[in-house]
Structure formats: C-alpha cells, structure tokens
Design a protein around this motif. Structure first.
Motif, PDB file in Angstrom:
ATOM      1  N   GLY A 180      -4.712  -6.246  -3.950  1.00 22.35           N
ATOM      2  CA  GLY A 180      -5.692  -5.193  -3.452  1.00 22.35           C
ATOM      3  C   GLY A 180      -4.903  -4.119  -2.739  1.00 22.35           C
ATOM      4  N   ALA A 181      -4.175  -4.203  -1.915  1.00 25.33           N
ATOM      5  CA  ALA A 181      -3.346  -3.175  -1.203  1.00 25.33           C
ATOM      6  C   ALA A 181      -2.743  -2.206  -2.124  1.00 25.33           C
ATOM      7  CB  ALA A 181      -2.492  -3.824  -0.147  1.00 25.33           C
ATOM      8  N   ALA A 182      -2.027  -2.719  -3.054  1.00 25.25           N
ATOM      9  CA  ALA A 182      -1.410  -1.856  -4.152  1.00 25.25           C
ATOM     10  C   ALA A 182      -2.520  -1.255  -4.861  1.00 25.25           C
ATOM     11  CB  ALA A 182      -0.289  -2.845  -5.093  1.00 25.25           C
ATOM     12  N   ALA A 183      -3.477  -1.891  -5.454  1.00 30.88           N
ATOM     13  CA  ALA A 183      -4.448  -1.300  -6.208  1.00 30.88           C
ATOM     14  C   ALA A 183      -5.505  -0.093  -5.215  1.00 30.88           C
ATOM     15  CB  ALA A 183      -5.626  -2.248  -6.540  1.00 30.88           C
ATOM     16  N   ARG A 184      -5.540  -0.398  -4.107  1.00 29.83           N
ATOM     17  CA  ARG A 184      -6.030   0.673  -3.365  1.00 29.83           C
ATOM     18  C   ARG A 184      -5.308   1.925  -3.424  1.00 29.83           C
ATOM     19  NH1 ARG A 184     -10.558   1.236  -0.266  1.00 29.83           N
ATOM     20  NH2 ARG A 184     -10.719   2.827   1.178  1.00 29.83           N
ATOM     21  N   ALA A 185      -4.078   1.829  -3.305  1.00 28.94           N
ATOM     22  CA  ALA A 185      -3.040   3.145  -3.232  1.00 28.94           C
ATOM     23  C   ALA A 185      -2.863   3.436  -4.720  1.00 28.94           C
ATOM     24  CB  ALA A 185      -1.893   2.539  -2.497  1.00 28.94           C
ATOM     25  N   GLY A 186      -3.402   3.090  -5.533  1.00 29.29           N
ATOM     26  CA  GLY A 186      -3.197   3.394  -7.125  1.00 29.29           C
ATOM     27  C   GLY A 186      -1.837   3.173  -7.611  1.00 29.29           C
ATOM     28  N   ARG A 187      -1.219   2.223  -7.026  1.00 30.09           N
ATOM     29  CA  ARG A 187       0.170   1.752  -7.548  1.00 30.09           C
ATOM     30  C   ARG A 187       0.278   0.683  -8.521  1.00 30.09           C
ATOM     31  NH1 ARG A 187       2.965   4.630  -4.067  1.00 30.09           N
ATOM     32  NH2 ARG A 187       1.924   5.013  -1.735  1.00 30.09           N
ATOM     33  N   LEU A 188      -0.060   1.290  -9.549  1.00 26.00           N
ATOM     34  CA  LEU A 188      -0.527   0.334 -10.772  1.00 26.00           C
ATOM     35  C   LEU A 188       0.585  -0.859 -11.198  1.00 26.00           C
ATOM     36  CD1 LEU A 188      -2.255   2.993 -13.090  1.00 26.00           C
ATOM     37  CD2 LEU A 188      -3.382   1.676 -11.103  1.00 26.00           C
ATOM     38  N   GLU A 189       1.797  -0.161 -11.389  1.00 31.00           N
ATOM     39  CA  GLU A 189       2.779  -1.001 -11.792  1.00 31.00           C
ATOM     40  C   GLU A 189       3.001  -2.195 -10.854  1.00 31.00           C
ATOM     41  OE1 GLU A 189       6.435   0.986 -12.630  1.00 31.00           O
ATOM     42  OE2 GLU A 189       5.470   2.261 -14.202  1.00 31.00           O
ATOM     43  N   LEU A 190       3.040  -1.846  -9.453  1.00 32.74           N
ATOM     44  CA  LEU A 190       3.165  -3.045  -8.445  1.00 32.74           C
ATOM     45  C   LEU A 190       2.276  -3.900  -8.393  1.00 32.74           C
ATOM     46  CD1 LEU A 190       5.049  -4.075  -5.989  1.00 32.74           C
ATOM     47  CD2 LEU A 190       3.656  -2.225  -4.725  1.00 32.74           C
ATOM     48  N   MET A 191       0.929  -3.303  -8.642  1.00 30.44           N
ATOM     49  CA  MET A 191      -0.132  -4.116  -8.500  1.00 30.44           C
ATOM     50  C   MET A 191      -0.199  -5.113  -9.784  1.00 30.44           C
ATOM     51  SD  MET A 191      -4.285  -3.046  -9.637  1.00 30.44           S
ATOM     52  CE  MET A 191      -3.792  -3.451 -11.276  1.00 30.44           C
ATOM     53  N   GLN A 192      -0.014  -4.664 -10.949  1.00 22.58           N
ATOM     54  CA  GLN A 192      -0.171  -5.567 -12.185  1.00 22.58           C
ATOM     55  C   GLN A 192       1.238  -6.592 -12.169  1.00 22.58           C
ATOM     56  OE1 GLN A 192       0.157  -2.359 -14.918  1.00 22.58           O
ATOM     57  NE2 GLN A 192      -2.195  -2.327 -15.150  1.00 22.58           N
ATOM     58  N   ARG A 193       2.302  -6.188 -11.651  1.00 21.68           N
ATOM     59  CA  ARG A 193       3.308  -7.177 -11.468  1.00 21.68           C
ATOM     60  C   ARG A 193       3.028  -8.287 -10.493  1.00 21.68           C
ATOM     61  NH1 ARG A 193       7.124  -3.399 -10.818  1.00 21.68           N
ATOM     62  NH2 ARG A 193       7.448  -3.769  -8.402  1.00 21.68           N
TER      63      ARG A 193
ATOM     64  N   PHE B 262       0.724  -1.156  -0.132  1.00 17.35           N
ATOM     65  CA  PHE B 262      -0.033   0.088  -0.222  1.00 17.35           C
ATOM     66  C   PHE B 262       0.919   1.147  -0.073  1.00 17.35           C
ATOM     67  CE2 PHE B 262      -2.216   3.499   2.252  1.00 17.35           C
ATOM     68  CZ  PHE B 262      -3.415   3.418   1.399  1.00 17.35           C
ATOM     69  N   ALA B 263       2.048   1.326   0.724  1.00 19.36           N
ATOM     70  CA  ALA B 263       2.904   2.478   0.833  1.00 19.36           C
ATOM     71  C   ALA B 263       3.903   2.306  -0.324  1.00 19.36           C
ATOM     72  CB  ALA B 263       3.402   2.284   2.339  1.00 19.36           C
ATOM     73  N   GLY B 264       3.980   1.390  -0.791  1.00 20.56           N
ATOM     74  CA  GLY B 264       4.976   1.534  -2.253  1.00 20.56           C
ATOM     75  C   GLY B 264       6.438   1.135  -1.991  1.00 20.56           C
ATOM     76  N   HIS B 265       6.496   0.525  -1.071  1.00 20.45           N
ATOM     77  CA  HIS B 265       7.941   0.010  -0.449  1.00 20.45           C
ATOM     78  C   HIS B 265       8.229  -1.050  -1.330  1.00 20.45           C
ATOM     79  CE1 HIS B 265       7.870   3.318   2.172  1.00 20.45           C
ATOM     80  NE2 HIS B 265       7.027   3.161   3.047  1.00 20.45           N
ATOM     81  N   GLU B 266       8.728  -0.990  -2.460  1.00 26.96           N
ATOM     82  CA  GLU B 266       8.845  -2.121  -3.339  1.00 26.96           C
ATOM     83  C   GLU B 266       9.963  -3.102  -2.654  1.00 26.96           C
ATOM     84  OE1 GLU B 266       8.852  -1.967  -7.245  1.00 26.96           O
ATOM     85  OE2 GLU B 266       7.453  -0.547  -7.296  1.00 26.96           O
TER      86      GLU B 266
END
Length: 634
Positions: free
Chosen positions: A153-166, A127-131
């Motif tokens: 779902g956590a990545a999606a909720r935060a709008g982190r599209l690249e992380l979500m799709q990966r 969610f916080a984008g800490h890859e």
C-alpha cells in the motif's frame, strides 16, 4: 531539516555563544537544535548542544536520521541521552533512505520495538522508493509477511508501480488479515496509481475489501484526491462498477471522517472535484466537513470555494437526483425553487455561508493559518473572545503544548485588532479570560511582545511558572521585573512547580530561576524526587513524577547539561538517597521504552559513582575512628 550547503562557520560564530539564545522560546531553541542535528556539521551540533538549554526531544534524533547522519544519531542517542520515539525516528530513517542509519536503528531498538521495522520503517522506505533499504529490511525480517499489505500500500500510494507489483507477487498476503476488513490497500492504489492499475487489482482485492457502503465511499474519496491526471476517470469507472449499490451514498455518510476530503481540497481544481463528489451523493458529507478542513489546511482557495460556491452547489445537488450509475460526468442541476414556508433562497444561502465562516474561523485560528483569518477579515467577519480561546486554549491536551495557534493570537491582538468585537478592544471589558490566555500562550512559548500586550493592555496576570515552562530567558527577566514593579516580587518556586518546568524540557529557564534565587535548593528537589514522589496537581494528574522520564531531571540536577550554578547547584548524596536511586534504576530497567538505553547507561554509571563515593567516605570515617581509638589506647 537543514539546507545544504550548510553555512557551518557562520552558524557557529553566531550561535556558539549564549547571548542569541536568551531571546528564544523553548520550542525555538529545540528547532534550532534540530537544524544543527541535520546539518552534517559536528561543530554546529556542538554549539547547539552547549547552549540550547532544552531536554533533547525525539524530534532532534529524527532530524539527524532524516538527514542520514548516522554519526550524529549515535552521538545523540548513546552519548547525549536524546529521547527516542521509535515510530517517529523509524519513519525518518525509512524516508531518508540511509542504510547506515536504518542499520543503526535496528541495532538500537530493544526487542519489543522491532515491530517498528515491519510496520513503520519498511513502509516509509517503500513510499520513498528506497529499494536498497526495502531489500535490506525484507532480508532482516525473514518470513514475516503479516505486514506485507502495508508495504504494498505504501508503494502504491506513492505511485511506485514496479515496486508495488514486485512486493505484491513476492509477499502474498491474506487481505482480511492484513487490512482487517478495511479498504485502505485498494484506496492507496486508487490514490497513487493510474486507472489501468486500479482496474487490474480491483477484481482480486475489491470483492474482499468492499463489503460495506462506507468502504466504497472511502475508495471514491481516495480516487477524487488522487494526483494522477486521470482522477476523474477513476471516479467514473468506480461509480459505474457499483451500479445500484451506490444509491445509498447519500444516506450513509456518518462514518466518514473529515480528513478524507483534505486531499481533495489541496488541488487547484477544487470545484470540479467537489462537484463530482456532491453529484455522487456526498453533499451532506461535504457540508459537514469541507469548511472545517479548508480552515485546517489553510488553503485560501479552498476557503474561497466553500464561501462562494459550496452553498449553491449543495442546494443544486439536493434538488437533483444522484447521477445514475454509469451516467457519465455530472451536470449541475438547476437550483430548486422555494418551498412553502421556507426562507428566501438568498437568505438561506447567506445563513449557510455565515455558518461556514464561523467553522472556518475556528479551524484556522486553532491551526495558525493567518492568511485565512485575513481573508475572513476582508469579508467583514468579526472575531470574538471564543476565537482567541480556540487559538490557544487546551494547548496541552495531548501532553505537549500546541503552538500553532500563537500566530493566530498575534494576528488578532497585535496586527489587526480592528477585526475584534468592540468589547474586546483594550479596556473594552472583560469578555475574554485574559489571564488564562496569558497562561496558555506562555506555556506555548509566546514571544515577549505578545506577553507584554496581554499583561499591559489586557490586564492579564503574570504566571511565572507558565513563562518558565515555554518561554525565553528574556521573557522571564521581563516577567520578574514587571512583578517587582507592581509590588508582587515573586517567591522561589516550590519543588513541585520547578519539576513542572523541568518536565517541560526548559532547562535554560530552570537555570535562570536558580541563578536568580527563584528555585528551591537542588538538594531539596533531589530528596523530593527520590524520597517523597508526589502527583502533579492539575497537570497530567494521572501520572506521577517518577514516570515522567525522570532521568533528564536528574541529569539537570547533577549538571550534565545546564544546571551548573555554583554552590546552589551542588547535591549531597546519602546512603538513603543512593538506595532510592538504586530502586528507581531497577524500575527503569523493567520499563525499557520510557527511558532510552543511553540514559539508563548514564544512570548506571551515576549509581556506581555515588556508591564508590559513599563507600570511600565511609571508609575514610572508619579509618579516622580507628586511628583515634589507637591513640587513646596508647
């Protein structure tokens, strides 16, 4: 969390002495300790630990984790014996993005708590984008993919599209298994991602996750609460997809929860969003939940909308058919005319507005939202006894006092008492149970002006145990002096009452009671705790004292932090007490999770030290006896 740069020298100069702490309630001292724990300044933490006079709650460790200070985490957990709420601390660690803190926490967690990495820490990091933390956690978890839907779902909720799709590509998951038939994953996409991404995942996920009408309603509410600029387009696209299946929206809203509309009501364009939802058949849902949620979140804009526009909007939508699927943006229908036997429209709207005011007042009072109470007061609303009780009653229904309503109580009683019903004016009657209000407010940590007002102006009786559970040393001094002035000098608390105080974590209050000879001898407390455990009367009666994290109480008794008050604070160990301590130690080992590893380590050291002390004393007595026999024999 502490702001940087942290003024460490100034903090230590002021808070590194006992006097400033005397006026602070238990919760205020705990919050100050949390600031010091997150300051990255060891001398500030030293000062706070020396003077806070509280049990170290899990929030303190979570503050250090959120700040990314692994050294403070290690100290608080292993050395100071801080409580550890694994879910709370794992969330803080994941959001902080500090890999050293996450690594430390993974090592500190016992085996039965490792699931927190999968279902709490990793989603928080995503969610916080800490890859970097996400990759570390994935590597540590190996091939455990059951929770991968939660990560996506956590990545999606935060709008982190690249992380979500990966994550979605690397860790495929069974939708039904991961979501158990609930549309939460797709709702996260609808909330945090643009329309194009929602369209991309709707077909493969939606056919599985959107089996019921309430699933579609949840998805529509998520889109309506979205912070993306195309929130309305997402709502319209979903509505068009559902066609005639959406016709049941208006007759099937009972399974929707009020929190679902909270996100919608925190935006500045509340009217447009709620109008859209009402036009989609969710008017009855908004009528039931929107006013309460407005009071809970404390938004004066949302409250104003509920009072000024929502009643008319609901009437308009009730008179108009639900917008046909695919029919574009809603257009407000004309208000319906008056039906035979109905009250005049204006009267109906006023009645509904008054009902909304009452709902909002209760919710705002419970959550301490004074600006909302002021708004209601400006509109002529009159507060009654039950609003005072709603603000503070049942403060410990979940085991810990809920302090949010204290601000409401202070406002209604001290800042704007003219807003109270006439019978609630000082000396105006006994409509409210002032003594119960005093007790609940004291447990929650009410400040001295509020306690004095309740006692001196409202006639509330002073409950010394309640003051000791949540209050300051200053409040205790006043309470005892007031009781003495009234010819009701308090007697020392019973063991059971002092244990209640200690279970609340207010060690400074317990120390104060000991210094003023208002507590039983510590030897008596120790014997009851180990040899004669009881059940609290009227306080979490289903739990016995031994199960309430008893190690902190034992630490206070032997003077680990606080509790160092001369001869009154000394305890004498006997073989019977030592045997009972060993039994309790064994129970603690088998119920790991109730006591932290640091506390269990301290307990093991105490057991060993007491055993050595008793063995040495027994050896000395035996040696003296042998010498006496030798003398007699000579």
């Amino acid at each position: 969390m502490a702001l940087q740069p942290w003024l460490g020298a100034a903090f230590v100069a002021h808070w590194g002495r006992p006097e400033p702490w005397r006026v602070l309630s238990r919760l205020q001292r705990e919050r100050l300790l949390c600031l010091a724990a997150s300051s990255h300044h060891p001398p500030s933490l030293d000062a706070a630990l020396a003077h806070c006079g509280t049990e170290l709650a899990a929030e303190v460790l979570a503050s250090a984790a959120a700040a990314g200070d692994v050294q403070a985490c290690r100290r608080l957990y292993a050395t100071e014996g801080c409580s550890l709420d694994y879910s709370l601390v794992a969330t803080a660690a994941g959001i902080s993005g500090s890999l050293p803190v996450c690594e430390w926490l993974a090592e500190a967690m016992p085996g039965n708590k490792q699931a927190e990495l999968r279902c709490v820490l990793l989603p928080a990091a995503a969610f916080a984008g800490h890859e970097r933390v996400v990759e570390w956690a994935l590597e540590r978890l190996g091939n455990t993919f059951f929770w991968s839907g939660t990560w996506v779902g956590a990545a999606a909720r935060a709008g982190r599209l690249e992380l979500m799709q990966r994550l979605a590509v690397r860790y495929p998951f069974d939708l039904l298994e991961a979501q158990r038939g609930k549309p939460s994953l797709l709702a996260q996409v609808a909330f945090g991602c643009p329309l194009a991404v929602l369209q991309q995942y709707y077909e493969p996920w939606g056919t599985v996750l959107l089996q019921l009408v309430e699933h579609k309603q949840d998805l529509l509410l998520a889109a309506a609460a979205s912070p993306t600029p195309d929130w309305a387009e997402k709502c319209d696209w979903l509505w068009a997809r559902w066609g005639t299946a959406a016709a049941a929206f208006g007759t099937n809203t009972r399974r929707l929860y009020g929190w679902a509309v909270a996100g919608v009501m925190q935006h500045t364009d509340i009217p447009q969003r709620l109008q859209l939802l009402a036009s989609r058949g969710l008017g009855s849902f908004l009528e039931r939940h929107a006013p309460c949620v407005a009071g809970q979140i404390g938004s004066t804009a949302a409250v104003g909308f509920c009072l000024d526009q929502l009643p008319a909007l609901l009437r308009q939508q009730a008179a108009a058919p639900v917008v046909a699927a695919g029919g574009g943006r809603p257009v407000a229908a004309a208000a319906a005319g008056q039906l035979p036997g109905e009250a005049p429209v204006a009267q109906q709207l006023q009645q509904q507005t008054n009902a909304f005011k009452e709902t909002i007042a209760i919710a705002a009072a419970q959550h301490g939202h004074v600006p909302v109470l002021r708004l209601l007061r400006g509109r002529g609303f009159v507060f009654h006894a039950h609003h005072l009780e709603d603000a503070i009653q049942h403060s410990e229904s979940l085991g810990a006092p809920d302090t949010r309503g204290l601000a409401s109580l202070r406002y209604l009683l001290l800042e704007d008492p003219a807003g109270l019903a006439p019978g609630l004016a000082p000396g105006g009657g006994a409509e409210a149970d002032w003594s119960s209000l005093f007790r609940e407010a004291a447990i929650a940590g009410a400040d001295l002006p509020l306690l004095r007002h309740l006692h001196e102006q409202r006639g509330a009786s002073i409950n010394l145990v309640a003051v000791a559970r949540g209050g300051s040393e200053e409040a205790l001094s006043w309470a005892v002096a007031a009781l003495e002035a009234a010819g009701q000098a308090p007697k020392p608390l019973s063991c059971i009452n002092l244990e209640v105080v200690l279970s609340s974590g207010n060690w400074a209050a317990a120390d104060w009671l000991v210094r003023h000879v208002l507590a039983p001898p510590k030897q008596e407390i120790l014997e009851q705790m180990l040899l004669r455990p009881r059940t609290f009367s009227g306080f979490m009666s289903s739990l016995s004292i031994p199960n309430l994290q008893w190690v902190p109480t034992l630490q206070w008794l032997v003077g680990v932090r606080g509790g160092q008050d001369g001869a009154h604070g000394q305890v004498q160990w006997t073989a019977e007490l030592h045997a009972a301590l060993v039994r309790r130690q064994n129970k603690g080992i088998h119920s790991l999770g109730k006591e932290t590893l640091g506390r269990l380590r301290w307990l093991a050291e105490l057991v060993e030290a007491v055993g050595v002390e008793l063995g040495g004393a027994a050896g000395a007595r035996q040696g003296r006896g042998q010498r006496r026999r030798a003398c007699r024999g000579g």
